[in-house]
Design an enzyme around this catalytic site. Sequence first.
Site, PDB file in Angstrom:
ATOM      1  N   GLY A   1     -54.975  16.846  44.174  1.00 51.18           N
ATOM      2  CA  GLY A   1     -55.705  17.720  45.071  1.00 51.18           C
ATOM      3  C   GLY A   1     -55.001  17.798  46.418  1.00 51.18           C
ATOM      4  N   CYS A   2     -55.266  18.855  47.167  1.00 47.78           N
ATOM      5  CA  CYS A   2     -54.555  19.044  48.430  1.00 47.78           C
ATOM      6  C   CYS A   2     -54.964  17.993  49.458  1.00 47.78           C
ATOM      7  CB  CYS A   2     -54.772  20.450  48.956  1.00 47.78           C
ATOM      8  SG  CYS A   2     -56.486  20.999  48.959  1.00 47.78           S
ATOM      9  N   TYR A   3     -56.250  17.700  49.561  1.00 42.86           N
ATOM     10  CA  TYR A   3     -56.675  16.655  50.501  1.00 42.86           C
ATOM     11  C   TYR A   3     -56.104  15.290  50.117  1.00 42.86           C
ATOM     12  CZ  TYR A   3     -60.258  19.711  52.667  1.00 42.86           C
ATOM     13  OH  TYR A   3     -60.926  20.690  53.344  1.00 42.86           O
TER      14      TYR A   3
END
Lengths: 348, 348, 348, 348
Positions: free
Chosen positions: A150-152
């Site tokens: 995921g980006c986070y």
Amino acid sequence: MGISAAVAGASGYAGGELLRLLLAHPGIEIGALTAGGNAGTRLAEHQPHLLPLADRVLAPTTADELAGHDLVFLALPHGASAAIAAQLPADTVVIDCGADHRLVSAQAWEEFYGGEHAGSWAYGLPELPRADGARQRENLRGARRIAVPGCYPTASSLALAPGFAAGLLEPDDVVVVAASGTSGAGRAAKVNMLGSEVMGSMSPYGVGGVHRHTPEIEQNLGLAGNQPVRVSFTPTLAPMSRGILATCTARLKPGVTAGEVREAWQNTYRDETFVHVLPEGRWPRTADTLGANTALIQVAVDERVGRVIAVSAIDNLAKGTAGGAVQSANLALDLPEVLGLPLVGVAP
Amino acid sequence: MGISAAVAGASGYAGGELLRLLLAHPGIEIGALTAGGNAGTRLAEHQPHLLPLADRVLAPTTADELAGHDLVFLALPHGASAAIAAQLPADTVVIDCGADHRLVSAQAWEEFYGGEHAGSWAYGLPELPRADGARQRENLRGARRIAVPGCYPTASSLALAPGFAAGLLEPDDVVVVAASGTSGAGRAAKVNMLGSEVMGSMSPYGVGGVHRHTPEIEQNLGLAGNQPVRVSFTPTLAPMSRGILATCTARLKPGVTAGEVREAWQNTYRDETFVHVLPEGRWPRTADTLGANTALIQVAVDERVGRVIAVSAIDNLAKGTAGGAVQSANLALDLPEVLGLPLVGVAP
Amino acid sequence: MGISAAVAGASGYAGGELLRLLLAHPGIEIGALTAGGNAGTRLAEHQPHLLPLADRVLAPTTADELAGHDLVFLALPHGASAAIAAQLPADTVVIDCGADHRLVSAQAWEEFYGGEHAGSWAYGLPELPRADGARQRENLRGARRIAVPGCYPTASSLALAPGFAAGLLEPDDVVVVAASGTSGAGRAAKVNMLGSEVMGSMSPYGVGGVHRHTPEIEQNLGLAGNQPVRVSFTPTLAPMSRGILATCTARLKPGVTAGEVREAWQNTYRDETFVHVLPEGRWPRTADTLGANTALIQVAVDERVGRVIAVSAIDNLAKGTAGGAVQSANLALDLPEVLGLPLVGVAP
Amino acid sequence: MGISAAVAGASGYAGGELLRLLLAHPGIEIGALTAGGNAGTRLAEHQPHLLPLADRVLAPTTADELAGHDLVFLALPHGASAAIAAQLPADTVVIDCGADHRLVSAQAWEEFYGGEHAGSWAYGLPELPRADGARQRENLRGARRIAVPGCYPTASSLALAPGFAAGLLEPDDVVVVAASGTSGAGRAAKVNMLGSEVMGSMSPYGVGGVHRHTPEIEQNLGLAGNQPVRVSFTPTLAPMSRGILATCTARLKPGVTAGEVREAWQNTYRDETFVHVLPEGRWPRTADTLGANTALIQVAVDERVGRVIAVSAIDNLAKGTAGGAVQSANLALDLPEVLGLPLVGVAP
């Protein structure tokens, strides 16, 4: 010649960024482009910036359309990739930009996503340090099924992992507050994501430990430090299209000095092409990563409160999704890891 | 091996964009980097996105520092380039991103810029059609002194030139209203360019035919149609960092049909790599050109008022400045014209 | 009739917002407007939105110009207000929007600001709860010298104070990460605050406990809970003109329930006009406070990590500066506390 | 006591702005709030900034719900207002923010909107000069059915009408290029209006004389000059929530001087509260009108091309919709025309 790649979900933001990067990749040829509801339309209607592919017509996302490629990127809604992947040959490299195969823990999956756990794939964050001194990239070389982070989690894990890998940080009381551009919410038409609603405004969402990226950050930091880590994670929405700025803080173990902190962070990423610890006194700006596969990191010690504050900036669609996916594909295919990936952001 | 290039004005926006493009150019090596007031500082202080050049120290902008390169890009304040260029060898390719050598007419120079006219250089807009059927690129092959067009003239001239080249438009009553991102104003610290002042706001400036790009647009359209053209030009400032959207309108000659208009525009740019006439019904967005050397153009006829409306979108720093500069350099150096230049914008 | 008010620093952002609010205030008349370097110019050059005052000429900021008013607002660079205030009559209400008189602790002043401590004034955050059950507004009624809080302390203190006042939170391991619009940096021309630099970007600054608002937040939370509080505070810059979103988290004391948390927050602000705890499930957006004197707050408990996360949104120039100043002036002058202050933001 | 007002379409942007203004209006009480698909929900879900009305539940938009008020504002999709209005008492003041009753010409209606013309109502642009020396406000005093102008026609007509009223401009070759914030597109969820799509981008739409506001601008300018006027109108979308900047140009009649132009514009608006011709050399910014009922105008003559360029800035939701509606309501109800309307924008 060349490796052929199919992209499923080509009309969305992750799919568009994959294609932008693949168009510049010297070792990969773009094959089938597929979509769900947008199947049958031309790519130009959805991705007008991808001029060389403007007239490509999107096929429906089926295993038949995706088969016959060396490499398949899945940029699909959560829950859709396992079924498709099961129908693809075992020696096809399948890179899933969705969440389905990121978590190792079936329990964490059920708690945060619900439904049955589809199992975990090799985790596509090559630079992530592990407690045993290796990097996550070891698991990616030659892999045939890869889960893109995921980006986070990409931003947060790269920011704090050096401290856990070096044993400098307490594993509880980790706090991450991250701001993301709106493209992280995808391309679905929603009133709360209209330009009129988001411009000139900041707001949080998924507060209270309920965001699905929470266990993924904990998994990564736990892997780095070889012990369970608990994270308070709050995502916020910022008035920009791209970019994540993750402000990550953890308590220092007793006696740890600022010099040890600095050394740990610098050593961790000294040989990395895409992850940079900035010189002291300079702080990362998301704009400097725009369109690039880079993560810019800085770290400071707040001695008054005994905490380390590590901040990272990435482009959520590039290093945070499509860039990480292509970098992982390079590793899986025994190509040079950095091949075709931009190192310089588009600024200002 | 390779061609060596120096960049004067490396700490500004045009200089930064030149370096971003040159870092990706397979046939050019980056040599000296110079600056005015910022000489002696590291590039990273001004261009933190240019990671591979972070530790380069800026030299002062003198002919001595720039000499010894095959190629010299000048991204200097207006008025500074003639003196520097005069001190460089005649066979050095000098590309001036400033205005000093854009105008052929000494009278127009004096009216709009004041002071003495420094003479005109080959004009770096390769795709510009001329009334004789040739393109401006003919003048650029092998040239040793090249003037890069202004960003507004690039957008406006490409939008309307097809109609003048085909003899479809009246040469008076041309009206251009263009919106530019803030990077067009450069990197000098000014209160009216602060983020707080420009975000959420649109405003005009240089209204009433006083903007210095006016005679340059007229020069280009006059060249395309082989007759004098008069333009009412109004620039406006838009709340974005990059991008120009030029809305250009001219009266049609009697009897000209929409089909003739469409054909003229399509024919003009059919073989161009970077200039695209969009399919009917789709209109250009500046975001689709971000970081790319492209111009996206659409044209429509308003039969009620007998006017053509042509709209173009470019990235003011890319095709509008540094991209045009590198494209011209490729022509001057007998490299493939498109070498190293991005065709795909960073969107969304 | 009416109370007369002078505004020192009328050409800056805080001064402009004071004037915008005072123009709508039914009980206050605008008197002298003064400035530093902009003295002698018309207000319209700096504040073109303040149409009714367009032709007012700015006087120099001297005690002579400011004397003779019932009320004097000082929106001056830090360090300038003590000397001016000393020259004004003791019964003039002087409201300082700068930092000089916010901190009670001379030691904290010296550590974070340096130089000699000018002493503390009544602190202009009326809604702040205190451990003794009173509110800060009690100190403001009839006060003649008032220090307006910093914008970050306003947002952060209102967010977390209910938990400290109710004894629910641990006083260490408080973490605040706040995003601010660019107007918080004032109107001075700086390269890093140009629109081109800030649009599309997030970045931190003042990391590591060095931001001067840190001791002020600690002072407020300490007052609320009657015990010393330590805060890790990281400010970030967001691509918007106005607004602060403060994400504030603290560890819960053992056994504290989510219901107790909710009740404490709701009870604290139940009777407040400007501070609103939103209904469960809705989170504050800064855009909803634009131009209004409001603070929107939400709170959640993350039981996995035993933390409360409280988020507040304010307009940094309104409730965060000028609105708080006018509200405090109302209290000092025995006017209705809410008089003339907007309750509704300008959205979308 | 007081006048009661119902608002139909309260969950949209126009409805929200009407309510924001009415909450500050000393002579009008807010009665029924209605909606279409959002009926049955609380206002806070759609308009979180309207704190005093947060708990109001939206009724369905029917004549029954709207009846019994002195004043009814209709902020409905085009085509819906005629049927509702027909069911309301003749002495109810009905203010239609939609397009249904703006055009006098049934032919223009059919050409641009299609379907049957619902007839025209008094046109709610009070400051619009007419060739007979009167203003449009004469038609609004005591009116019971009022059509609020479109936002682009408000900006464009105010900008150019002085020249037509004074007989200085040629009625053909009028060119208007206007940039609008995204709130002009309303609150419906559409992919092309997502924040990710619009931030950092400018694009045109409705090019070629097809935008429905074209005949309305022509109607207004024709009324001002008492002769038919033809307009080339191109709207563009700008990356901001609110604001219209209209750049309007027309050919001067032979012999007209810049002095005559300046005088005509200044004289036209000398006594107006909300429409301001700025001092020479200053140009309007949309940000200075944010939330205010103002129009800021500047005009220049380009003698090289014999054209006047008039630029106006408004807030599309305020003066461009809801502010114009309330101003017209004041006239209809014999209240002071300016009552309750903000004159000062929220800047920066």
